[in-house]
Design an enzyme around this catalytic site. Structure first.
Site, mmCIF file in Angstrom:
data_model
loop_
_atom_site.group_PDB
_atom_site.id
_atom_site.type_symbol
_atom_site.label_atom_id
_atom_site.label_comp_id
_atom_site.label_asym_id
_atom_site.label_seq_id
_atom_site.Cartn_x
_atom_site.Cartn_y
_atom_site.Cartn_z
ATOM 1 N N ARG A 15 -30.481 -9.191 -42.839
ATOM 2 C CA ARG A 15 -30.590 -10.630 -42.631
ATOM 3 C C ARG A 15 -29.929 -11.047 -41.331
ATOM 4 N NH1 ARG A 15 -27.641 -15.162 -41.547
ATOM 5 N NH2 ARG A 15 -25.968 -14.295 -42.834
ATOM 6 N N ASP A 16 -28.633 -11.016 -41.285
ATOM 7 C CA ASP A 16 -27.921 -11.443 -40.079
ATOM 8 C C ASP A 16 -28.241 -10.531 -38.904
ATOM 9 O OD1 ASP A 16 -26.172 -12.610 -38.304
ATOM 10 O OD2 ASP A 16 -24.492 -12.652 -39.676
ATOM 11 N N HIS A 206 -16.384 -12.657 -43.074
ATOM 12 C CA HIS A 206 -17.541 -12.266 -42.266
ATOM 13 C C HIS A 206 -17.140 -12.435 -40.796
ATOM 14 C CE1 HIS A 206 -22.062 -12.294 -41.524
ATOM 15 N NE2 HIS A 206 -21.607 -12.793 -40.387
ATOM 16 N N HIS A 208 -17.571 -11.583 -36.593
ATOM 17 C CA HIS A 208 -18.399 -11.150 -35.478
ATOM 18 C C HIS A 208 -17.494 -10.509 -34.424
ATOM 19 C CE1 HIS A 208 -22.445 -13.089 -36.237
ATOM 20 N NE2 HIS A 208 -21.724 -13.439 -37.278
ATOM 21 N N CYS A 239 -25.890 -15.617 -34.599
ATOM 22 C CA CYS A 239 -26.408 -16.858 -35.180
ATOM 23 C C CYS A 239 -27.307 -17.563 -34.174
ATOM 24 C CB CYS A 239 -25.248 -17.778 -35.573
ATOM 25 S SG CYS A 239 -25.793 -19.382 -36.211
ATOM 26 N N ASN A 248 -22.388 -8.689 -35.441
ATOM 27 C CA ASN A 248 -21.389 -8.549 -36.495
ATOM 28 C C ASN A 248 -20.565 -7.299 -36.261
ATOM 29 O OD1 ASN A 248 -22.386 -10.578 -38.765
ATOM 30 N ND2 ASN A 248 -24.198 -9.566 -37.916
#
Length: 306
Positions: A15-16, A206, A208, A239, A248
């Site tokens: 996803r990310d 989470h 980055h 994002c 990430n």
């Protein structure tokens, strides 16, 4: 060092990791999924049920969801941006949801088209949809520490979202360093404040690696008692609604230092590296992970002979 016996990782590369990429063909995406499941990871965020116009790379969410039934023992989840997305996810067979609320108003408007308080108002309805389907809701608080538009986020704003999440049925919380700006001390200070405000509610993080501090923050969080972390194979991610946000923290790097430090993850490092190779072929460019580029753990070459 005070480290827990085990840390639970959630793989977010599907996803990310892919949301900023050019759309990857479904077949290649499913090969990536198969490789990730083979690593032994127990939690995978597989897609996002959002507008395909906003995030075209994840327009195949329903097709990805249809492929999950062949895998046992993995907690699959999906990110949603609103109640409509939550219903789509549940209808597609994914009842475990993540809902993002940005603690900073400007990022919330860029990401969700509404201010923080209005976005947080939807938590209760989304929780109801998830729970009715036998699932769970995790509220991810984006820009928990810093916003690309507003600068540093006042901790009280993050704590306001926490209070709303707790009051409206969230099962878990996660703090997001959306643009990779936080450092270890501020990491721990906010984590401690959130745990004090929501005692007993599971809390993850989470990070980055935009400015090279992601793994340092992960270590600080783990030492502070956090045992749930997000990471992305190969260090992919970012994002689309946060200028300057890049990848990430890399799953293989996180597994490498945790395992070498005696912390169990249940994840096979060599298989993560194999999954990174599959991912690199899928996205058709080099991955940012330092460990992947180095070829994995050091392999002694034997006695040096001039």
């Amino acid at each position: 060092m005070q480290l827990p016996p085990r840390v639970d990782l959630r793989e977010v590369g599907m996803r990310d990791g892919l949301q900023l990429e050019d759309p990857v063909p479904l077949e290649a995406k499913l090969e990536m999924l198969e490789a990730l499941v083979a690593t032994g990871v127990q939690r995978i965020e597989v897609t996002s049920f959002v507008s395909p116009k906003a995030v075209p790379a994840l327009a195949d969410a329903d097709q990805v969801a249809a492929a999950l039934g062949q895998y046992d023992g993995v907690h699959f989840s999906a990110l949603v941006a609103n109640l409509r997305g939550a219903q789509r996810a549940v209808d597609a067979g994914i009842p475990h949801l993540e809902y993002v609320v940005s603690a900073a108003d400007s990022h919330s408007r860029a990401n969700a088209g509404k201010p923080t308080a209005e976005a947080a108002d939807a938590i209760g309805a989304i929780a109801e949809v998830s729970h009715a389907a036998g699932g769970s809701l995790e509220v991810i608080i984006a820009t928990a520490w810093d916003c690309p538009f507003d600068g540093r986020t006042d901790p009280s704003r993050t704590l306001d979202v926490v209070a709303t999440a707790v009051a409206n049925g969230a099962d878990q919380l996660c703090l997001g360093d959306t643009i990779g700006t936080v450092t270890p001390r501020r990491t721990v200070e906010l984590l401690d404040a959130v745990r004090a405000a929501a005692p007993g509610l599971p809390l993850g993080a989470h990070f980055h690696d935009t400015r090279g501090t992601g793994q340092a923050n992960a270590l600080a969080a783990v030492q502070a008692g956090v045992t749930q972390l997000d990471s992305s194979v190969g260090g992919l991610g970012g994002c689309p609604f946060a200028p300057g946000a890049s990848g990430n923290i890399a799953t293989e790097e996180l597994v490498y230092w945790l395992t070498d430090s005696g912390v169990e993850t249940g994840i096979d490092l060599d298989r993560v590296l194999a999954a990174a190779a599959v991912t690199e072929r899928a996205v058709e460019h080099e991955l940012p992970s330092s460990l992947y580029r180095a070829g994995g753990a050091n392999k002694p070459r034997g006695e040096f002979r001039p």
